[in-house]
Write an enzyme that holds these catalytic residues in place. Structure first.
Site, PDB file in Angstrom:
ATOM      1  N   PRO A  38       0.587  -1.266   0.374  1.00 40.02           N
ATOM      2  CA  PRO A  38      -0.097   1.178  -0.598  1.00 40.02           C
ATOM      3  C   PRO A  38       1.046   1.536   0.474  1.00 40.02           C
ATOM      4  CG  PRO A  38      -0.230  -0.970   2.299  1.00 40.02           C
ATOM      5  CD  PRO A  38      -0.031  -2.342   1.020  1.00 40.02           C
ATOM      6  N   ASN A  39       0.317   2.435  -0.892  1.00 41.37           N
ATOM      7  CA  ASN A  39       1.009   3.648  -0.790  1.00 41.37           C
ATOM      8  C   ASN A  39       2.289   3.762  -1.644  1.00 41.37           C
ATOM      9  OD1 ASN A  39      -1.103   4.537   0.834  1.00 41.37           O
ATOM     10  ND2 ASN A  39      -0.036   3.973   2.878  1.00 41.37           N
ATOM     11  N   ARG A  89       5.302  11.000  -2.580  1.00 40.42           N
ATOM     12  CA  ARG A  89       5.089  10.420  -0.873  1.00 40.42           C
ATOM     13  C   ARG A  89       6.499  10.668   0.021  1.00 40.42           C
ATOM     14  NH1 ARG A  89       4.704   4.473   1.227  1.00 40.42           N
ATOM     15  NH2 ARG A  89       4.674   5.303   3.402  1.00 40.42           N
ATOM     16  N   TYR A 113      11.402   8.208   1.271  1.00 37.23           N
ATOM     17  CA  TYR A 113      11.994   7.128  -0.248  1.00 37.23           C
ATOM     18  C   TYR A 113      12.003   7.939  -1.255  1.00 37.23           C
ATOM     19  CZ  TYR A 113       7.748   5.377   3.202  1.00 37.23           C
ATOM     20  OH  TYR A 113       7.275   5.288   4.230  1.00 37.23           O
ATOM     21  N   ASN A 153       7.825  -5.389  -0.967  1.00 32.22           N
ATOM     22  CA  ASN A 153       8.299  -4.337  -0.184  1.00 32.22           C
ATOM     23  C   ASN A 153       6.665  -4.548   0.573  1.00 32.22           C
ATOM     24  OD1 ASN A 153       7.547  -2.448   1.233  1.00 32.22           O
ATOM     25  ND2 ASN A 153       8.907  -0.771   0.266  1.00 32.22           N
ATOM     26  N   ALA A 199       3.279  -0.467   5.082  1.00 28.75           N
ATOM     27  CA  ALA A 199       2.848  -0.828   6.105  1.00 28.75           C
ATOM     28  C   ALA A 199       2.286  -2.518   6.798  1.00 28.75           C
ATOM     29  CB  ALA A 199       1.503   0.265   5.894  1.00 28.75           C
ATOM     30  N   HIS A 239       4.058  -4.566   8.832  1.00 25.89           N
ATOM     31  CA  HIS A 239       3.884  -4.615  10.315  1.00 25.89           C
ATOM     32  C   HIS A 239       2.624  -5.202  10.620  1.00 25.89           C
ATOM     33  CE1 HIS A 239       7.469  -1.948   8.620  1.00 25.89           C
ATOM     34  NE2 HIS A 239       6.152  -1.324   8.562  1.00 25.89           N
ATOM     35  N   ASP A 298       1.619 -15.481   6.217  1.00 23.61           N
ATOM     36  CA  ASP A 298       1.742 -16.959   5.727  1.00 23.61           C
ATOM     37  C   ASP A 298       1.383 -17.178   4.815  1.00 23.61           C
ATOM     38  OD1 ASP A 298       1.224 -17.233   8.491  1.00 23.61           O
ATOM     39  OD2 ASP A 298      -0.860 -17.085   8.650  1.00 23.61           O
ATOM     40  N   GLU A 341      12.976  -9.796   1.404  1.00 22.98           N
ATOM     41  CA  GLU A 341      12.368  -8.379   1.546  1.00 22.98           C
ATOM     42  C   GLU A 341      13.152  -6.678   1.774  1.00 22.98           C
ATOM     43  OE1 GLU A 341      11.556  -8.659   5.492  1.00 22.98           O
ATOM     44  OE2 GLU A 341      10.029  -7.193   5.988  1.00 22.98           O
ATOM     45  N   HIS A 374      12.012  -2.425   2.241  1.00 23.77           N
ATOM     46  CA  HIS A 374      11.974  -1.275   2.343  1.00 23.77           C
ATOM     47  C   HIS A 374      13.174   0.056   1.597  1.00 23.77           C
ATOM     48  CE1 HIS A 374       9.458  -3.540   5.096  1.00 23.77           C
ATOM     49  NE2 HIS A 374      10.588  -4.547   5.626  1.00 23.77           N
ATOM     50  N   SER A 424      13.180   3.109   3.251  1.00 22.32           N
ATOM     51  CA  SER A 424      13.561   3.465   4.425  1.00 22.32           C
ATOM     52  C   SER A 424      14.410   2.625   5.305  1.00 22.32           C
ATOM     53  CB  SER A 424      13.185   4.034   4.824  1.00 22.32           C
ATOM     54  OG  SER A 424      11.697   3.443   5.348  1.00 22.32           O
ATOM     55  N   ARG A 460      12.917   4.335  11.536  1.00 26.16           N
ATOM     56  CA  ARG A 460      12.302   5.037  12.335  1.00 26.16           C
ATOM     57  C   ARG A 460      11.430   5.184  13.491  1.00 26.16           C
ATOM     58  NH1 ARG A 460       9.358   5.204   7.317  1.00 26.16           N
ATOM     59  NH2 ARG A 460       8.377   6.478   7.751  1.00 26.16           N
ATOM     60  N   ARG A 487       7.815   0.606  13.303  1.00 27.74           N
ATOM     61  CA  ARG A 487       8.066  -0.517  12.047  1.00 27.74           C
ATOM     62  C   ARG A 487       9.260  -0.840  12.109  1.00 27.74           C
ATOM     63  NH1 ARG A 487       5.888   3.798   8.187  1.00 27.74           N
ATOM     64  NH2 ARG A 487       5.804   5.832   9.180  1.00 27.74           N
TER      65      ARG A 487
HETATM   66  C1  DQA Z   1       8.656   1.363   3.816  1.00 29.91           C
HETATM   67  C2  DQA Z   1       8.091   1.159   5.507  1.00 29.91           C
HETATM   68  C3  DQA Z   1       7.513   1.122   5.263  1.00 29.91           C
HETATM   69  O1  DQA Z   1       7.144   1.365   7.572  1.00 29.91           O
HETATM   70  C4  DQA Z   1       6.206   1.808   5.123  1.00 29.91           C
HETATM   71  O2  DQA Z   1       5.078   1.599   6.046  1.00 29.91           O
HETATM   72  C5  DQA Z   1       5.749   1.915   4.191  1.00 29.91           C
HETATM   73  C6  DQA Z   1       7.012   1.785   3.332  1.00 29.91           C
HETATM   74  C7  DQA Z   1       9.573   0.761   2.929  1.00 29.91           C
HETATM   75  O3  DQA Z   1       9.709   1.068   2.290  1.00 29.91           O
HETATM   76  O4  DQA Z   1      10.442   1.880   3.579  1.00 29.91           O
HETATM   77  O5  DQA Z   1       5.082   2.057   3.522  1.00 29.91           O
HETATM   78  O6  DQA Z   1       7.861  -0.493   3.472  1.00 29.91           O
END
Ligand code: DQA
Length: 145
Positions: free
Chosen positions: A12-13, A20, A25, A76, A79, A82, A89, A100, A102, A104, A109, A113
């Site tokens: 998401p996002n 953003r 990011y 990735n 959110a 977390h 699963d 995996e 991320h 950031s 942070r 997170r």
């Molecule tokens: C993220 C870190 C997450 O905590 C956050 O909710 C994101 C992006 C990252 O790529 O740094 O949406 O996964």
């Protein structure tokens, strides 16, 4: 024959990357990331199926679908890292190597997170390297499979 395809999943996002919170990011867009991951994987003879969704169930569906036709998963979970036992699963169920990513450094942070359910099922985790993290994940998976 081993499938020469990687699943790239963004949660998401992440569709908003580029605009953003660029101070966190970066300014690279999701389209840029998908393009560079696809180009790098192609150098090693791998295809990429790129999926982004803001919906947890859609991400679970995409992960499940990879079971029969992908060799590994770059994710990735954003959110959902977390919060989502369902995504963790699903990743366990498909029995594929998981990288995996991320953008950031989640450990530098907010405390909420710091924990990722996905890290417990991923083979490798990379955070804080920005968009380059996805490229490291490609290199890891093509070496691994
Ligand atoms: C993220 C870190 C997450 O905590 C956050 O909710 C994101 C992006 C990252 O790529 O740094 O949406 O996964």
């Amino acid at each position: 024959m081993t499938e020469r395809r990687l699943l790239l999943v963004n949660g998401p996002n992440l569709n908003l990357l580029g605009t953003r919170q660029p101070e966190i990011y970066g300014s690279t867009t999701l389209a840029d990331i998908e393009k560079s991951v696809t180009a790098l994987a192609a150098e090693f003879g791998f295809e990429v199926r790129a999926v982004q969704s803001n919906h947890e169930g859609a991400l679970v569906d995409a992960i499940q679908a990879a079971r029969t036709d992908c060799a590994g998963i770059i994710i990735n979970p954003a959110a959902y890292s977390h919060t989502s036992v369902a995504i963790a699963d699903a990743l366990t169920s498909v029995e594929l190597p998981v990288a995996e990513v991320h953008l950031s450094n989640i450990h530098r942070r907010e405390e909420f997170r710091h924990h990722s359910y996905v890290s417990a099922v991923a083979e490798m985790v990379i955070c804080g390297a920005g968009a380059a993290g996805y490229e490291y994940a490609v290199r890891y998976l093509v070496g691994r499979v």
